[in-house]
Design a protein around this motif. Structure first.
Motif, short mmCIF file in Angstrom:
data_model
loop_
_atom_site.label_atom_id
_atom_site.label_comp_id
_atom_site.label_asym_id
_atom_site.label_seq_id
_atom_site.Cartn_x
_atom_site.Cartn_y
_atom_site.Cartn_z
N VAL A 266 0.93 -1.06 0.05
CA VAL A 266 -0.32 0.17 0.07
C VAL A 266 1.04 1.42 -0.03
O VAL A 266 0.67 2.05 -0.49
CB VAL A 266 -0.91 -0.02 1.30
CG1 VAL A 266 -1.81 1.32 1.39
CG2 VAL A 266 -2.01 -1.19 1.14
N THR A 267 1.97 1.17 0.99
CA THR A 267 2.69 2.32 0.88
C THR A 267 3.60 2.66 -0.28
O THR A 267 3.66 3.56 -0.76
CB THR A 267 3.93 2.14 2.05
OG1 THR A 267 3.29 1.74 3.25
CG2 THR A 267 4.88 3.35 2.26
N GLU A 268 3.90 1.43 -1.08
CA GLU A 268 4.65 1.73 -2.59
C GLU A 268 3.69 2.26 -3.34
O GLU A 268 3.89 3.19 -4.10
CB GLU A 268 5.07 0.30 -2.84
CG GLU A 268 5.80 0.39 -3.99
CD GLU A 268 4.99 0.29 -5.38
OE1 GLU A 268 5.66 0.89 -6.30
OE2 GLU A 268 3.96 -0.42 -5.46
N ALA A 269 2.60 1.76 -3.45
CA ALA A 269 1.26 2.31 -4.40
C ALA A 269 1.18 3.88 -4.02
O ALA A 269 1.06 4.55 -4.99
CB ALA A 269 0.24 1.49 -4.16
N ILE A 270 0.98 4.07 -2.96
CA ILE A 270 0.68 5.63 -2.69
C ILE A 270 1.86 6.24 -3.03
O ILE A 270 1.66 7.57 -3.60
CB ILE A 270 0.43 5.84 -1.15
CG1 ILE A 270 -0.78 5.23 -0.68
CG2 ILE A 270 0.44 7.10 -0.81
CD1 ILE A 270 -0.84 5.02 0.84
N THR A 271 2.97 6.14 -2.80
CA THR A 271 4.34 6.70 -2.92
C THR A 271 4.46 6.96 -4.43
O THR A 271 4.45 8.01 -5.11
CB THR A 271 5.56 6.04 -2.29
OG1 THR A 271 5.04 5.59 -0.98
CG2 THR A 271 6.59 7.18 -2.32
N ARG A 272 4.42 5.83 -5.39
CA ARG A 272 4.25 5.88 -6.78
C ARG A 272 3.43 6.95 -7.43
O ARG A 272 3.82 7.54 -8.23
CB ARG A 272 4.37 4.43 -7.06
CG ARG A 272 4.45 4.29 -8.79
CD ARG A 272 4.29 2.76 -9.15
NE ARG A 272 3.71 1.67 -8.40
CZ ARG A 272 2.43 1.47 -8.51
NH1 ARG A 272 1.61 2.17 -9.41
NH2 ARG A 272 2.07 0.74 -7.67
N ALA A 273 2.17 6.67 -7.08
CA ALA A 273 1.07 7.52 -7.47
C ALA A 273 1.18 8.85 -7.35
O ALA A 273 0.87 9.65 -8.22
CB ALA A 273 -0.37 6.92 -7.27
N ALA A 274 1.43 9.17 -5.99
CA ALA A 274 1.68 10.64 -5.67
C ALA A 274 2.54 11.30 -6.45
O ALA A 274 2.64 12.68 -6.67
CB ALA A 274 1.75 10.70 -4.15
N LYS A 275 3.70 10.77 -6.71
CA LYS A 275 4.85 11.24 -7.38
C LYS A 275 4.50 11.68 -8.75
O LYS A 275 5.19 12.58 -9.42
CB LYS A 275 6.16 10.23 -7.44
CG LYS A 275 7.05 10.32 -6.20
CD LYS A 275 8.24 9.40 -6.57
CE LYS A 275 8.74 9.52 -5.19
NZ LYS A 275 9.73 8.06 -4.88
N ASN A 276 3.51 10.88 -9.36
CA ASN A 276 3.36 11.20 -10.78
C ASN A 276 1.81 11.04 -11.25
O ASN A 276 1.39 10.10 -11.97
CB ASN A 276 3.99 10.06 -11.57
CG ASN A 276 4.00 10.32 -13.11
OD1 ASN A 276 3.59 11.51 -13.57
ND2 ASN A 276 4.23 9.14 -13.95
N PRO A 277 0.90 11.78 -10.61
CA PRO A 277 -0.37 11.61 -10.56
C PRO A 277 -1.12 11.92 -11.76
O PRO A 277 -0.83 12.96 -12.35
CB PRO A 277 -1.05 12.25 -9.50
CG PRO A 277 -0.19 13.41 -9.21
CD PRO A 277 1.30 13.04 -9.54
N GLY A 278 -1.97 11.06 -12.28
CA GLY A 278 -2.55 11.41 -13.64
C GLY A 278 -3.99 12.00 -13.35
O GLY A 278 -4.97 11.48 -13.22
N GLY A 279 -3.92 13.35 -13.15
CA GLY A 279 -5.10 13.91 -12.97
C GLY A 279 -5.38 13.77 -11.43
O GLY A 279 -4.77 13.24 -10.73
N MET A 280 -6.71 14.05 -11.06
CA MET A 280 -7.02 14.00 -9.64
C MET A 280 -8.60 13.56 -9.54
O MET A 280 -9.17 13.67 -8.69
CB MET A 280 -6.96 15.13 -8.92
CG MET A 280 -5.35 15.39 -8.21
SD MET A 280 -5.06 13.64 -7.16
CE MET A 280 -3.35 13.94 -7.15
N GLY A 281 -9.17 13.09 -10.74
CA GLY A 281 -10.37 12.61 -10.41
C GLY A 281 -11.16 12.16 -12.18
O GLY A 281 -10.15 12.09 -13.19
N LEU A 282 -12.20 11.91 -11.90
CA LEU A 282 -12.73 11.11 -13.26
C LEU A 282 -13.10 12.11 -14.62
O LEU A 282 -13.43 11.82 -15.46
CB LEU A 282 -13.82 10.41 -13.06
CG LEU A 282 -13.57 8.81 -11.95
CD1 LEU A 282 -14.59 8.29 -11.54
CD2 LEU A 282 -12.31 8.24 -12.74
N SER A 283 -13.04 13.28 -14.17
CA SER A 283 -13.57 14.02 -15.39
C SER A 283 -12.13 14.07 -16.23
O SER A 283 -12.24 14.53 -17.51
CB SER A 283 -13.88 15.78 -15.03
OG SER A 283 -15.33 15.68 -14.35
N ILE A 284 -10.95 13.86 -15.82
CA ILE A 284 -9.81 13.35 -16.73
C ILE A 284 -9.68 12.02 -16.69
O ILE A 284 -8.94 11.59 -15.44
CB ILE A 284 -8.68 14.25 -16.22
CG1 ILE A 284 -8.76 15.86 -16.57
CG2 ILE A 284 -7.49 14.02 -17.17
CD1 ILE A 284 -7.88 16.82 -16.13
#
Ligand SMILES: Cc1ncc(COP(=O)(O)O)c(C=O)c1O
Length: 448
Positions: free
Chosen positions: A74-92
């Motif tokens: 879980v920690t790995e997933a959060i860190t990876r996604a937070a460093k390079n987030p593809g938008g912040m919600g479903l309108s993108i």
């Protein structure tokens, strides 16, 4: 000077100071407390209290920390996604949310044409499931259970028997509340588990017969209402009635689903395939993530009717993917099955005269406390004192209903912590029963 909160003098200075600050700034409307705990960290099934004491956690924060605190994946997933987030919600649209939805569909049984609503909490998942049915049906009525819990907002709240019981909300005017079968406290006229099931099914069928019921929402275990485990076959009978009367079956797996029940899904104990399944808590390992999985025709519109701006953000979605992968690859259901059997055996071995019933499956265990086994009289204050005393002895456990200990530790808990935790509860019951717990300190925490 205002009177201090009773019991804080027993805490470390750090914990007591933080608890006072908490009471100054955090709104009571979102609290449900049983003792003055303040933690500063956690690992696995252990919480670190401010001041350094370690607490065994038998709550998993109401099952949210399904894989425990600080799980590496879980920690790995959060860190990876937070460093390079593809938008912040479903309108993108983003690749993480798409993959999460695909993977959740793959582990949730159902028809070929389904969609996933991605939300933030169990409350909005249940709310959207119910609203989706109403938007898309010519029928309006809902069947829900007395003492059930589906959330703290909107329709999820006004169909929740627990909220209705406390007067926190008006019941939804088009909802019919029926009884949930309780094998430990069956109806007087037919005091058997079968009698309890029959009475409940008769009420459900009577409601369905009117022809106006769009859906029924059911918990596989009536958890917040007292961790009531229905007799085997209850959900299967509901499913049959739903098919006969063309009623949508919504199964609320938010509290006890996803690996905890000794199977991937609690409804699988009865071999049913609900039309809509709601997930929360463990799906995000405590981070804001929930889902409702159901037929496209019920969840695909109206456009934006359930749009929460940041729902489907890639960080939460990656956590969900990490949780699903861990449940499968680590065979968490096999672990919860074995751990739960150990848990219930150890509780039975305590042989306490105040334990009236021990029930559950997987790592969901209810321990019902009574004044004596013969009368089964509800031991409400003993329960509150036991929980408080357990905290003093180094364990976090909560209660549901007036007198049931809800034992739902993180699913990765070790046998050793299970043994230590059960032994603490045994001691706590004894201490509470012999008046060794300060009633004023307990009274400062109202619980439910
Ligand atoms: C069965 C069930 N459904 C829904 C919810 C609501 O979930 P949340 O508090 O995450 O909104 C809960 C919370 O306890 C629950 O137990």
């Amino acid at each position: 000077m205002a009177k201090d909160i009773a019991g804080l003098d027993r805490l470390s200075k750090e914990a007591a100071d933080l608890f006072r600050r908490d009471s100054q700034v955090i709104a009571g409307i979102e609290k449900l407390r049983f003792f003055p705990v303040v933690v500063e960290g956690g690992e696995g099934a252990t919480l670190f209290e401010a001041g350094g004491r370690k607490l065994i956690d038998f709550s998993a924060t109401w099952t949210a920390a399904g894989l425990g605190y600080g799980h590496p994946r879980v920690t790995e997933a959060i860190t990876r996604a937070a460093k390079n987030p593809g938008g912040m919600g479903l309108s993108i649209a983003n690749s993480s949310a798409i993959a999460f939805a695909e993977e959740l569909l793959a582990i949730t049984p159902g028809g070929p044409d389904r969609k996933v609503y991605i939300g933030h909490a169990g409350s909005d998942a249940c709310d959207v499931a119910l609203r989706g049915v109403r938007f898309n049906s010519s029928k309006r009525k809902i069947v829900a259970f007395e003492h059930s819990y589906h959330g703290g907002i909107g329709l999820s709240m006004s169909v929740s028997g627990v909220h209705v019981d406390t007067g926190a909300t008006e019941p939804d005017s088009d909802t019919i509340f029926v009884s949930y079968p309780n094998p430990y406290r069956p109806p007087i006229d037919d005091p058997t588990p079968e009698g309890a099931t029959k009475a409940s099914l008769a009420q459900i069928e009577a409601a369905f017969r009117g022809g106006e019921v769009a859906c029924i929402i059911v918990e596989p275990i009536l958890d917040d209402g007292g961790l009531v485990v229905p007799p085997k076959g209850f959900l299967a009978e509901i499913e049959k009635l739903c098919h006969s009367y063309n009623v949508i079956m919504i199964c609320d797996e938010v509290k006890v689903g996803l690996g905890r029940p000794g199977l991937l899904h609690a409804f699988a104990h009865d071999g049913v395939t609900p039309d809509i399944v709601c997930f929360g808590k463990a799906i995000g390992n405590g981070f804001p993530l929930s889902a409702a999985v159901g037929p496209t025709e019920l969840l695909n519109g109206p456009t934006a009717a359930a749009l929460l701006t940041t729902a489907g953000n890639p960080v939460s979605a990656e956590v969900g993917r990490a949780v699903i992968r861990t449940l499968i690859e680590d065979d968490i259901p096999a672990r919860t099955k074995a751990a739960g059997e150990l848990m219930r055996r150890l509780f039975a071995e305590l042989d306490s005269p105040y334990i009236g019933d021990i029930r559950g499956y997987g790592l969901v265990t209810g321990v019902e406390l009574v004044s004596d086994r013969e009368s089964k009289q509800i031991a409400k204050s003993l329960t509150a004192a036991t929980i408080y005393r357990a905290f003093e002895l180094g364990l976090c456990v909560f209660s549901v209903g007036p007198n049931v200990l809800e034992i739902t530790p993180p699913m990765i808990i070790s046998d050793e912590l299970i043994e230590r935790g059960v032994s603490i509860i045994g001691q706590a019951i004894e201490d509470a029963a012999s008046g060794r717990v300060d009633p004023e300190a307990v009274a400062a925490f109202s619980g439910w």
